[in-house]
Design a protein around this motif. Structure first.
Motif, PDB file in Angstrom:
ATOM      1  N   VAL A 128      -2.757  -2.574  -9.338  1.00 19.29           N
ATOM      2  CA  VAL A 128      -2.992  -1.391 -10.164  1.00 19.29           C
ATOM      3  C   VAL A 128      -3.473  -1.833 -11.555  1.00 19.29           C
ATOM      4  CG1 VAL A 128      -1.836   0.516 -11.379  1.00 19.29           C
ATOM      5  CG2 VAL A 128      -1.355   0.096  -8.952  1.00 19.29           C
TER       6      VAL A 128
ATOM      7  N   ARG B 150      -8.496   3.904  -5.810  1.00 20.78           N
ATOM      8  CA  ARG B 150      -7.653   3.587  -4.656  1.00 20.78           C
ATOM      9  C   ARG B 150      -8.280   2.493  -3.798  1.00 20.78           C
ATOM     10  NH1 ARG B 150      -2.855   4.880  -1.672  1.00 20.78           N
ATOM     11  NH2 ARG B 150      -2.804   2.791  -0.787  1.00 20.78           N
TER      12      ARG B 150
ATOM     13  N   LEU C  45       6.304   1.907 -10.338  1.00 20.27           N
ATOM     14  CA  LEU C  45       6.425   0.849  -9.322  1.00 20.27           C
ATOM     15  C   LEU C  45       7.571  -0.096  -9.663  1.00 20.27           C
ATOM     16  CD1 LEU C  45       2.672  -0.071  -8.787  1.00 20.27           C
ATOM     17  CD2 LEU C  45       4.226   0.779  -7.013  1.00 20.27           C
TER      18      LEU C  45
ATOM     19  N   ARG D 223       0.822  -1.211   0.000  1.00 16.17           N
ATOM     20  CA  ARG D 223       0.000   0.000   0.000  1.00 16.17           C
ATOM     21  C   ARG D 223       0.854   1.257   0.000  1.00 16.17           C
ATOM     22  NH1 ARG D 223      -5.448  -0.044   3.150  1.00 16.17           N
ATOM     23  NH2 ARG D 223      -5.799  -2.276   3.330  1.00 16.17           N
TER      24      ARG D 223
ATOM     25  N   VAL E  44       2.122   1.860  -3.385  1.00 14.34           N
ATOM     26  CA  VAL E  44       1.074   2.395  -4.252  1.00 14.34           C
ATOM     27  C   VAL E  44       0.859   3.885  -3.961  1.00 14.34           C
ATOM     28  CG1 VAL E  44      -1.410   2.369  -4.706  1.00 14.34           C
ATOM     29  CG2 VAL E  44      -0.135   0.233  -4.701  1.00 14.34           C
TER      30      VAL E  44
ATOM     31  N   ALA F 193       1.554  -4.666  -5.639  1.00 15.13           N
ATOM     32  CA  ALA F 193       1.084  -3.336  -6.020  1.00 15.13           C
ATOM     33  C   ALA F 193       0.891  -3.258  -7.532  1.00 15.13           C
ATOM     34  CB  ALA F 193       2.078  -2.279  -5.551  1.00 15.13           C
TER      35      ALA F 193
ATOM     36  N   ILE G 174      -7.888  -0.789  -5.562  1.00 19.38           N
ATOM     37  CA  ILE G 174      -6.516  -1.304  -5.468  1.00 19.38           C
ATOM     38  C   ILE G 174      -6.266  -1.909  -4.085  1.00 19.38           C
ATOM     39  CG2 ILE G 174      -4.069  -0.630  -5.454  1.00 19.38           C
ATOM     40  CD1 ILE G 174      -4.761   1.532  -7.523  1.00 19.38           C
TER      41      ILE G 174
END
Lengths: 553, 87
Positions: free
Chosen positions: A100, A83, A136, A41, A44, A96, A86
């Motif tokens: 996404v 959000r 990421l 998290r 992200v 992550a 996700i």
């Protein structure tokens, strides 16, 4: 030093370091997270914030309409609904990257299911999603690279979304590994007069920063050139710039034969640029912009306003307007809603207009009204005409509605082969070389796998152009060229040799074509045309003509 | 909860740009704003939520606002939806 070859667009030469456009990212693996939900998290949170910030600052740099689109994309990266979606996936053990990817895909599927205008926005989501995942994964974001120094951009092919963001002031030249002379990259290059070589095998193996010489006139890329070669290329660039600076005047051959150089325009916005480039009129005014994105055809009054504005810009000059050309790559639901297996061979162009004759009549009525109040010389033409009977149909309606000069586009081999009979009825012909090539070679111009067939230098295409040219000469009717072929300077000379009486192109190409025409006489143009017709392939046609044009090179 | 029923004016519906303008305004409000179309309700501050409703030109939607100054906020949001941003 080594050499790569492809199809050059235009005549430009450029020297500089290359920058590659990153490839699209692979789909993230479905492996379970090894660092736990809290850490995923946090990754992200950082990636979303940084991506949104990055997109916003790109928007600020771009300004205008691009900024609005980018601001909307930044909001997608910041989105609260996304959000929570996700987070749910991360709590279920996803990485992550995967969370996404899946969350964006969910929204994308939803937009595609809604269809229509919303579905077209699905690519925005893809772009945002790829940027977040790239961040990421610590890899460069896909899309157009940016640099503080001018560079030669190397890509597989460019999409319209990429080119919208391309900082053209920094791009010295374009090299693509895919795509033919009518790919989006090639069209952009011609429109903006950017040096480009497309379809270069091996281009993607070049490393960032490698110096190259890009010569569009030969289609040759010199990798790691010597000092001598670099100096010579720079001298050519200078010489070309000086040649382009010759005062603007009417298009003419070396013997004084006047070949009017006209502009292809897709809306009234381009009028000023066309006049600045020295366009002697408009050879192709596309009217699709008035109809696209509309659920019903615009009214006579709405169309009249646009046409009046266009004609005002070209007072005293010739303006050729093409009736709505819908279907195939430009579908319009109110004209043809049927699903067709082969839309390029379907109910398109004049065929579609005929099925909804009121739309054709409204358009010609609006044009006729605008023409009556203007001193521009308005000509109208029908798209995708394939028979003599269709020619008569269109010309009769145009005359009935008060338009004196009505002609046809020659884009289908049948019309070229029967040009003598078509031109007995039509006031003029205008050859659309892109479609004529597609139909002659039976190769879909939208399909990358057959793009190598889409070459207007093909002797079969040139022979058809010659048929129309001879018919026009015999009957004293004008024969124009309004396809991309007219923007290729050397090919433009060949087309004149085949009987073209005017050439219409993107305004940016007019300067190069004007200086090329001025180098040769009509007799030379005819000799070039014969050499091209005698060739077996587009490549050998090009080489044969080049050997005549540049003896000793 | 104060609500307002609105007919959307943008000729392509609430796609990216008009949706962004609307969501931005809703996010700035500082109180929860919801948008409902045909029984589905989303957070109006979420551009993806708003886009996912697939709101077309002339569609009827309901804006709901909770908290202080609801009427004024509803006026402001209604105006955004009744302006044709594609014109």
């Amino acid at each position: 030093m080594s050499v790569l070859t492809g199809v050059g667009i235009g005549r430009g030469v450029a020297v500089g370091p290359i920058l590659r456009m990153p490839e699209p990212l692979p789909e993230p693996d479905t492996i379970a997270s090894t660092i736990g939900p809290d850490s995923e998290r946090e990754r992200v949170t950082n990636a979303l914030a940084a991506t949104a910030e990055d997109i916003r600052s790109r928007g600020e740099r771009a300004g205008g309409k691009a900024q609005e689109v980018l601001d909307a994309q930044a909001m997608m990266a910041d989105d609260p609904t996304l959000r929570s979606d996700i987070d749910v996936r991360i709590d279920n053990g996803a990485t992550a990257e995967r969370a996404v990817f899946e969350a964006f895909n969910g929204f994308k599927e939803m937009l595609l299911a809604i269809g229509g205008y919303m579905a077209e926005r699905a690519t925005d989501l893809d772009d945002v999603s790829q940027r977040i995942i790239a961040r990421l994964s610590g890899v460069p974001a896909p899309g157009v690279p940016t640099s503080d120094v001018p560079f030669v951009l190397v890509a597989r092919d460019l999409a319209p979304a990429d080119t919208a963001l391309l900082d053209l002031d920094r791009v010295l030249a374009l090299i693509t590994s895919d795509g033919g002379p009518t790919s989006h990259t090639a069209i952009l290059a011609r429109e903006k007069s950017i040096t480009a070589v497309v379809g270069v095998v091996g281009a993607l193996s070049l490393d960032d920063g490698t110096n190259v010489i890009v010569d569009a006139s030969t289609g040759i890329i010199t990798v790691g050139p010597s000092v001598d070669q670099t100096e010579k290329a720079k001298a050519t660039i200078l010489e070309r710039a000086q040649r382009a600076a010759v005062p603007i005047g009417p298009g003419a051959l070396a013997d004084g034969t006047h070949i009017p150089l006209l502009a292809n325009l897709g809306s009234v916005d381009g009028v000023d640029a066309a006049l600045a480039a020295g366009a002697e009129g408009v050879g192709l005014f596309r009217t699709e912009f008035l109809f696209l994105d509309a659920k019903s055809a615009p009214t006579v009054a709405q169309q009249y306003t646009h046409y009046s504005k266009l004609l005002r810009g070209f007072s005293g000059k010739k303006v050729v307007v093409r009736a709505l050309d819908a279907g195939a790559d430009k579908p319009l639901s109110f004209l043809n809603d049927a699903h067709e297996e082969n839309p390029a061979l379907g109910l398109r162009g004049l065929r579609a207009l005929r099925a909804s004759e009121h739309i054709l009549r409204d358009q010609l009525t609006a044009l006729s009204r605008a023409a009556q109040e203007s001193d521009a010389d308005l000509w109208v033409m029908a798209p995708m005409v394939s028979t003599v009977e269709e020619t008569k149909y269109f010309v009769d309606i145009a005359h009935e509605l008060g338009l004196a000069t009505a002609g046809v586009m020659v884009e289908v081999p049948s019309s070229a082969l029967l040009a003598d009979r078509i031109l007995a009825i039509a006031g003029f012909a205008s050859i659309g070389t892109n479609d004529l090539t597609q139909y002659t070679l039976a190769a879909d111009r939208m399909l990358g796998t057959v793009s190598s067939f889409q070459d207007p230098w093909h002797p079969a295409v040139l022979r058809l152009v010659g048929e129309v040219g001879s018919a026009g000469a015999a009957l004293g009717k004008p024969v124009g060229i309004c396809g991309e072929a007219a923007a290729d300077p050397l090919l433009a000379v060949v087309l004149v040799g085949l009987g073209a009486t005017s050439l219409s192109m993107s305004p940016a190409a007019i300067g190069d074509v004007r200086s090329e025409l001025a180098r040769f006489t009509r007799d030379q143009a005819v000799a070039f045309a014969q050499a091209a017709l005698a060739a077996d392939s587009p490549q050998s046609a090009r080489e044969a003509v080049r050997a005549l044009a540049e003896p000793g090179s | 909860m104060p609500t307002r029923t609105v007919v959307v004016a943008s000729s392509h519906g609430l796609h990216a740009r008009p949706a962004a303008l609307f969501s931005q305004a809703a996010a700035k409000a500082g109180v929860p704003v919801q948008l409902t179309k045909g029984g589905k309700t989303v957070n109006a501050a979420s551009i993806l939520g708003v886009i996912s409703l697939g709101i077309d030109h002339n569609d009827e939607v309901v804006i709901s606002v909770d908290g202080d100054g609801a009427d004024e906020l509803l006026d402001q949001l209604t105006e955004l939806l009744t302006t044709d941003h594609d014109a």
